[in-house]
Design a protein around this motif. Structure first.
Motif, PDB file in Angstrom:
ATOM      1  N   UNK A   1       0.824  -1.130  -0.153  1.00  0.00           N
ATOM      2  CA  UNK A   1       0.033  -0.126   0.025  1.00  0.00           C
ATOM      3  C   UNK A   1       0.843   1.104   0.072  1.00  0.00           C
ATOM      4  N   UNK A   2       0.559   1.981  -0.888  1.00  0.00           N
ATOM      5  CA  UNK A   2       1.262   3.430  -1.088  1.00  0.00           C
ATOM      6  C   UNK A   2       2.815   3.087  -1.638  1.00  0.00           C
ATOM      7  N   UNK A   3       3.328   1.944  -1.895  1.00  0.00           N
ATOM      8  CA  UNK A   3       4.707   2.001  -2.501  1.00  0.00           C
ATOM      9  C   UNK A   3       4.778   2.365  -3.986  1.00  0.00           C
ATOM     10  N   UNK A   4       5.922   3.234  -4.263  1.00  0.00           N
ATOM     11  CA  UNK A   4       6.193   3.663  -5.739  1.00  0.00           C
ATOM     12  C   UNK A   4       6.866   2.558  -6.455  1.00  0.00           C
ATOM     13  N   UNK A   5       6.137   1.707  -7.227  1.00  0.00           N
ATOM     14  CA  UNK A   5       6.958   0.799  -7.904  1.00  0.00           C
ATOM     15  C   UNK A   5       6.693   1.111  -9.569  1.00  0.00           C
ATOM     16  N   UNK A   6       7.991   0.776 -10.173  1.00  0.00           N
ATOM     17  CA  UNK A   6       8.056   1.110 -11.505  1.00  0.00           C
ATOM     18  C   UNK A   6       8.001  -0.320 -12.099  1.00  0.00           C
TER      19      UNK A   6
ATOM     20  N   UNK B   1      -3.175  -4.173  -5.006  1.00  0.00           N
ATOM     21  CA  UNK B   1      -2.571  -4.130  -3.649  1.00  0.00           C
ATOM     22  C   UNK B   1      -2.384  -2.831  -3.245  1.00  0.00           C
ATOM     23  N   UNK B   2      -2.612  -1.797  -3.912  1.00  0.00           N
ATOM     24  CA  UNK B   2      -2.661  -0.286  -3.450  1.00  0.00           C
ATOM     25  C   UNK B   2      -1.234   0.494  -3.775  1.00  0.00           C
ATOM     26  N   UNK B   3      -0.419  -0.497  -4.547  1.00  0.00           N
ATOM     27  CA  UNK B   3       0.920   0.330  -4.916  1.00  0.00           C
ATOM     28  C   UNK B   3       0.543   1.439  -5.884  1.00  0.00           C
ATOM     29  N   UNK B   4       1.524   2.500  -6.031  1.00  0.00           N
ATOM     30  CA  UNK B   4       1.412   3.289  -6.787  1.00  0.00           C
ATOM     31  C   UNK B   4       2.397   2.907  -7.977  1.00  0.00           C
ATOM     32  N   UNK B   5       1.781   2.562  -9.094  1.00  0.00           N
ATOM     33  CA  UNK B   5       2.324   1.827 -10.170  1.00  0.00           C
ATOM     34  C   UNK B   5       2.563   2.643 -11.368  1.00  0.00           C
ATOM     35  N   UNK B   6       3.681   2.998 -11.821  1.00  0.00           N
ATOM     36  CA  UNK B   6       4.309   3.412 -13.173  1.00  0.00           C
ATOM     37  C   UNK B   6       4.804   2.499 -14.112  1.00  0.00           C
ATOM     38  N   UNK B   7       4.042   2.167 -15.182  1.00  0.00           N
ATOM     39  CA  UNK B   7       4.699   1.004 -16.015  1.00  0.00           C
ATOM     40  C   UNK B   7       5.284   1.935 -17.143  1.00  0.00           C
ATOM     41  N   UNK B   8       6.577   1.391 -17.590  1.00  0.00           N
ATOM     42  CA  UNK B   8       7.268   2.301 -18.713  1.00  0.00           C
ATOM     43  C   UNK B   8       7.567   1.033 -19.822  1.00  0.00           C
ATOM     44  N   UNK B   9       7.546   1.677 -21.175  1.00  0.00           N
ATOM     45  CA  UNK B   9       7.707   0.525 -22.375  1.00  0.00           C
ATOM     46  C   UNK B   9       8.397   1.370 -23.118  1.00  0.00           C
ATOM     47  N   UNK B  10       9.387   0.984 -23.847  1.00  0.00           N
ATOM     48  CA  UNK B  10      10.082   1.502 -24.957  1.00  0.00           C
ATOM     49  C   UNK B  10       9.432   1.647 -26.320  1.00  0.00           C
ATOM     50  N   UNK B  11       8.576   0.629 -26.698  1.00  0.00           N
ATOM     51  CA  UNK B  11       7.913   0.695 -27.708  1.00  0.00           C
ATOM     52  C   UNK B  11       6.516   1.410 -27.444  1.00  0.00           C
TER      53      UNK B  11
ATOM     54  N   UNK C   1      11.602   6.774 -13.777  1.00  0.00           N
ATOM     55  CA  UNK C   1      10.830   7.450 -12.905  1.00  0.00           C
ATOM     56  C   UNK C   1      11.000   8.176 -11.460  1.00  0.00           C
ATOM     57  N   UNK C   2      10.908   9.556 -11.203  1.00  0.00           N
ATOM     58  CA  UNK C   2      11.312   9.793  -9.967  1.00  0.00           C
ATOM     59  C   UNK C   2      10.441   9.133  -9.005  1.00  0.00           C
ATOM     60  N   UNK C   3      11.331   8.848  -7.664  1.00  0.00           N
ATOM     61  CA  UNK C   3      10.627   8.634  -6.483  1.00  0.00           C
ATOM     62  C   UNK C   3      10.282   7.119  -6.436  1.00  0.00           C
ATOM     63  N   UNK C   4      10.878   6.162  -7.222  1.00  0.00           N
ATOM     64  CA  UNK C   4      10.812   5.000  -7.284  1.00  0.00           C
ATOM     65  C   UNK C   4      11.358   3.993  -6.017  1.00  0.00           C
ATOM     66  N   UNK C   5      10.562   3.256  -5.388  1.00  0.00           N
ATOM     67  CA  UNK C   5      10.854   2.641  -4.317  1.00  0.00           C
ATOM     68  C   UNK C   5      11.376   1.106  -4.704  1.00  0.00           C
TER      69      UNK C   5
ATOM     70  N   UNK D   1      20.981   4.304  -7.975  1.00  0.00           N
ATOM     71  CA  UNK D   1      20.439   5.186  -7.172  1.00  0.00           C
ATOM     72  C   UNK D   1      19.931   4.398  -6.074  1.00  0.00           C
ATOM     73  N   UNK D   2      20.241   3.048  -5.793  1.00  0.00           N
ATOM     74  CA  UNK D   2      19.991   2.177  -4.978  1.00  0.00           C
ATOM     75  C   UNK D   2      18.784   1.549  -4.578  1.00  0.00           C
ATOM     76  N   UNK D   3      18.023   1.560  -5.788  1.00  0.00           N
ATOM     77  CA  UNK D   3      16.567   1.252  -5.906  1.00  0.00           C
ATOM     78  C   UNK D   3      16.706  -0.286  -6.042  1.00  0.00           C
ATOM     79  N   UNK D   4      16.049  -1.316  -5.237  1.00  0.00           N
ATOM     80  CA  UNK D   4      15.922  -2.528  -5.548  1.00  0.00           C
ATOM     81  C   UNK D   4      15.445  -2.814  -6.897  1.00  0.00           C
ATOM     82  N   UNK D   5      15.852  -4.068  -7.581  1.00  0.00           N
ATOM     83  CA  UNK D   5      15.411  -4.246  -8.842  1.00  0.00           C
ATOM     84  C   UNK D   5      14.976  -5.952  -8.817  1.00  0.00           C
ATOM     85  N   UNK D   6      13.981  -6.143  -8.887  1.00  0.00           N
ATOM     86  CA  UNK D   6      13.345  -7.481  -8.966  1.00  0.00           C
ATOM     87  C   UNK D   6      12.568  -7.988 -10.354  1.00  0.00           C
TER      88      UNK D   6
END
Length: 467
Positions: free
Chosen positions: A7-12, A30-40, A68-72, A93-98
């Motif tokens: 909830x409230x997590x900024x996820x790219x 699940x309440x995350x703030x989601x930004x989806x990015x796509x090259x195409x 995107x700015x603010x990614x958790x 930036x120290x942002x976890x990638x999974x």
């Protein structure tokens, strides 16, 4: 590891393929703030963006490089390399990638989550996962094949299944950190995807993650790398095409037998199935069946369910698929054999062979393959962009084998390839499409290449019938 509530997590979410869209939907629910990015930025992606926007997902098309700015947290498509701009920026930036698989593992319910039986390896993953799902179902379990095959795994973890048969690629494992299957197998290891991983050691290290602490490690006793990766496991079992020792599954005369998951492996063996139950029959497919059986038996499936599962299994197309017999010659489609290890396994199943090969070799060496298969070759027909490299290897290691070079790349090229192969073959031979290379130089994908081969063989058979 991210431990805050969703909830409230900024996820790219990086990439809007099937897994990316599924991940975005699951996170938004699940309440995350989601930004989806796509090259195409095409019609398909715009439709996906519109569907996700209705779920509250912000979508950015045409730019897959800027973080995107603010990614958790970044959830990346498995195909994105670690040195791609967006993952690299997140790492800096120290942002976890999974990846989607790791996300699915973290999204499992706290209680009653279905155990995972996981499969990786250079070749055979899809076949083993589908065999395994059939064995589990025959054993009375509500089982589902997921991962690189079937339902996106982030959707499957929300469904009430008893157990999941999970196919995992090296890409998916690279982006995983806490996945711990109940049991897992590394089927085999050979050079592949080195353009993505950078080195063979990095490729092997990604595969090794599947043997997590506590996981029952089912290893290929005939593959030194698979065996070495399982060496540190607390519980392990091997599979082999030889007579099995205690702690292994293997072959005794015409039977698949288990000496690993019986009450007394030192003195007791369980008959699982007959070799005739393995379809299509080839040595490497027997190994696939044993790997699936090892995972099923680790999960408690009885021997008769292994047999019934193999009998119920329907092979996927383009994998050592018998197409037709034409004037005494068998035509076999193994368009999925897109690298040397897979082609070697396919060639080992037939003799004599008229080999159809070529495509994009992805920088992989073919010398050992050509040298080893040379004695069983009746002739070779080459096609595709990198066919000259195969021609050079054949000149070195099989100078007496006739080779036909087909330079055509138009829609009728496969007809000429098949016609040339038919001209080299004799009754009792097998014409085998095992290309070694990827298909993208001439076809949309390996199924399109296989379909073209099937259609050409059918036209050849029609011509033969009219004579």
């Amino acid at each position: 590891m991210t431990t805050r509530p969703w909830e409230g997590l900024d996820v790219v979410v990086a990439g809007l393929g099937v897994s990316g869209r599924a991940a975005a939907r699951a996170l938004a629910a699940r309440g995350a703030r989601v930004t989806a990015v796509e090259a195409r930025d095409d019609d398909e992606r715009r439709r996906a963006a519109a569907e996700l926007a209705e779920r509250g997902v912000a979508v950015r098309l045409g730019d897959g490089e800027t973080l995107p700015a603010g990614a958790d947290l970044v959830v990346t498509s498995p195909g994105w390399r670690p040195d791609a701009p967006l993952p690299a920026a997140a790492a800096a930036a120290g942002v976890e990638i999974i990846g989607e698989v790791e996300l699915a593992w973290r999204l499992r319910p706290a209680e009653g989550a279905a155990p995972w039986l996981a499969v990786t390896g250079t070749d055979g993953k899809t076949t083993v996962v589908r065999m395994l799902a059939c064995m589990l179902t025959a054993g009375g379990h509500d089982a589902l094949a997921v991962g690189n095959v079937g339902t996106p795994i982030v959707e499957a973890v929300d469904q009430p299944h008893d157990v999941l048969a999970v196919e995992l690629s090296s890409y998916q494992l690279h982006w995983s950190s806490s996945v711990a299957p109940y049991a897992a197998t590394v089927l085999n290891i050979a050079p592949d995807h080195l353009d993505w991983h950078g080195t063979m050691d990095a490729y092997v290290a990604a595969k090794a993650k599947i043997f997590a602490p506590g996981t029952v490690a089912v290893h290929n006793a005939d593959d030194p790398v698979s065996t070495s990766l399982a060496a540190g496991a607390e519980r392990r079992a091997g599979f082999t095409l030889q007579v099995p020792r205690p702690g292994e599954l293997g072959v005794v005369e015409e039977l698949l037998v288990d000496r690993a998951f019986t009450a007394d492996p030192q003195r007791e063996a369980a008959e699982l199935a007959a070799l005739a139950d393995v379809r299509p029959f080839a040595p490497h497919n027997v190994a696939n069946a044993l790997a699936a059986a090892g995972l099923a038996r680790a999960f408690g499936v009885p021997p008769e369910a292994v047999r019934d599962g193999l009998r119920a299994f329907v092979p996927d197309p383009h994998r050592i698929q018998h197409v037709a017999d034409v004037t005494g010659v068998a035509y076999v489609n193994d368009s999925k054999a897109t690298q040397p290890h897979a082609a070697a396994a396919s060639l080992a199943a037939y003799e004599p062979v008229v080999w159809i090969a070529g495509g994009l070799l992805k920088g992989l060496d073919v010398d050992d393959l050509v040298r080893d298969c040379a004695p069983r070759l009746r002739g070779v027909v080459l096609m595709g962009r990198d066919r000259h490299r195969l021609a050079e290897a054949l000149a070195r290691h099989a100078p007496d084998v006739p080779v036909v070079d087909v330079a055509d790349t138009d829609t009728g090229a496969m007809d000429r390839v098949v016609t040339e192969a038919a001209g080299l073959a004799r009754p009792g031979d097998t014409v085998l499409l095992a290309p070694v290379g990827a298909s993208f130089d001439m076809f949309a994908n390996y199924p399109a290449r296989g379909d073209a081969f099937i259609a050409a063989v059918e036209r050849l058979a029609g011509t033969a019938r009219r004579r």
